[in-house]
Design an enzyme around this catalytic site. Structure first.
Site, PDB file in Angstrom:
ATOM      1  N   HIS A  87     -12.701 -84.153  -4.549  1.00  0.00           N
ATOM      2  CA  HIS A  87     -14.158 -84.252  -4.505  1.00  0.00           C
ATOM      3  C   HIS A  87     -14.593 -85.388  -3.594  1.00  0.00           C
ATOM      4  CE1 HIS A  87     -12.880 -87.195  -7.482  1.00  0.00           C
ATOM      5  NE2 HIS A  87     -14.015 -87.838  -7.237  1.00  0.00           N
ATOM      6  N   ASP A  89     -17.574 -88.210  -3.867  1.00  0.00           N
ATOM      7  CA  ASP A  89     -18.352 -88.686  -5.011  1.00  0.00           C
ATOM      8  C   ASP A  89     -19.836 -88.366  -4.863  1.00  0.00           C
ATOM      9  OD1 ASP A  89     -16.545 -89.743  -6.865  1.00  0.00           O
ATOM     10  OD2 ASP A  89     -16.266 -91.540  -5.658  1.00  0.00           O
ATOM     11  N   HIS A 219     -11.429 -87.339  -2.247  1.00  0.00           N
ATOM     12  CA  HIS A 219     -10.291 -87.973  -2.903  1.00  0.00           C
ATOM     13  C   HIS A 219     -10.018 -87.294  -4.238  1.00  0.00           C
ATOM     14  CE1 HIS A 219     -13.877 -90.161  -4.319  1.00  0.00           C
ATOM     15  NE2 HIS A 219     -13.243 -90.230  -5.480  1.00  0.00           N
ATOM     16  N   ARG A 234     -15.043 -99.053 -10.543  1.00  0.00           N
ATOM     17  CA  ARG A 234     -15.626 -98.451  -9.342  1.00  0.00           C
ATOM     18  C   ARG A 234     -17.053 -98.941  -9.109  1.00  0.00           C
ATOM     19  NH1 ARG A 234     -16.126 -92.745  -9.177  1.00  0.00           N
ATOM     20  NH2 ARG A 234     -17.202 -93.008 -11.156  1.00  0.00           N
TER      21      ARG A 234
HETATM   22 FE   FE2 Z   1     -14.262 -90.005  -7.340  1.00  0.00          FE
END
Ligand code: FE2
Length: 261
Positions: A87, A89, A219, A234
């Protein structure tokens, strides 16, 4: 006698894979980095798509956020679907993040790597006939209640490169009534993105930081671990509305008639 000029320490950027990814050494990430170094990291990010920094143990969540702030506006971190599916993000949002910063806090003894793919290289690799088709298509992305339509090919706002915008949140090709046709086209282009030649795989250690250009990458996590938890912190940096490629001499492909907000 001439002054001895002390050369400022410059980050050293060493590519990892042939088409994506570089390890950066001789830099301690922080919100206080000189502008010159931040600019240099920005250029390296555009070129290599994902940068890896080892041993950034001094960073905590606040320090990571302060460094991220040097790259752009903070953005809400996108709710994760299946991290073990490819995907980009936040593609279900109107403005997917420009960059993502991931910091490894705890990692499995073995496994749990992350793999990134270069979506601009994937576009470059398409045969001309498929590039032409891709340039005209729009895709509906969704996650929960969030929905957004994006061009299948976006023009990178900083480099002008074209990159495939797809991934696991892609639901259907706009305007195609057949789910089978839609699914087949999504799979076709997605398979070009995830060819191993377009990827780099990172074995995490605590203290590692990865920064990726979310406008030119996908990723996924490799779900091959058990036992020790995998804890990555993140942070997202806000991005633009993806811009389609010019079609028929006009700037920007017309949105398909069915396209909603
Ligand atoms: Fe991700």
């Amino acid at each position: 006698m001439p002054h001895q000029v002390l050369e400022p320490v410059r980050p050293e950027v060493s590519p990892v894979a042939g088409r994506i990814g570089a390890v950066v050494t001789r830099v301690r990430l922080s919100g206080d980095l000189p502008e010159r170094v931040v600019a240099e990291l920005g250029r390296a990010l555009l070129r290599h798509r994902v940068l890896f920094f080892r041993d950034q143990h001094h960073l905590d969540a606040a320090g990571q956020a302060r460094f991220a702030r040097r790259l752009g506006e903070p953005a809400a971190c996108c709710g994760h679907g299946r991290a073990d599916a490819w995907h980009t993000d936040g593609t279900f949002a109107e403005r997917p993040p420009k960059a993502m910063l991931m910091r490894a806090i705890e990692v499995p003894r073995h496994g749990g790597d992350t793999v990134w793919a270069n979506t601009a290289a994937a576009y470059e690799d398409l045969p001309a006939e498929l590039r032409e088709l891709a340039d005209r298509l729009w895709v509906l992305h969704g996650h929960g209640d969030a929905r957004a339509e994006h061009p299948l090919v976006r023009v990178h706002p900083e480099t002008g490169e074209r990159a495939i915008l797809l991934g696991g949140f892609a639901r259907s090709i706009v305007g195609l009534s057949s789910r089978a046709d839609s699914g087949a086209l999504i799979r076709l282009f997605q398979e070009h993105v995830t060819r191993l030649e377009n990827t780099v795989r990172w074995r995490w250690a605590p203290g590692d930081v990865a920064v990726c250009d979310n406008r030119a990458t996908q990723h996924r996590v490799v779900q091959d671990f058990g036992g020790r938890p995998r804890l990555l912190w993140r942070v997202a940096v806000g991005g633009d509305v993806p811009v389609p490629v010019p079609v028929d001499g006009r700037s920007g492909a017309a949105r398909p008639p069915a396209a909603g907000g």
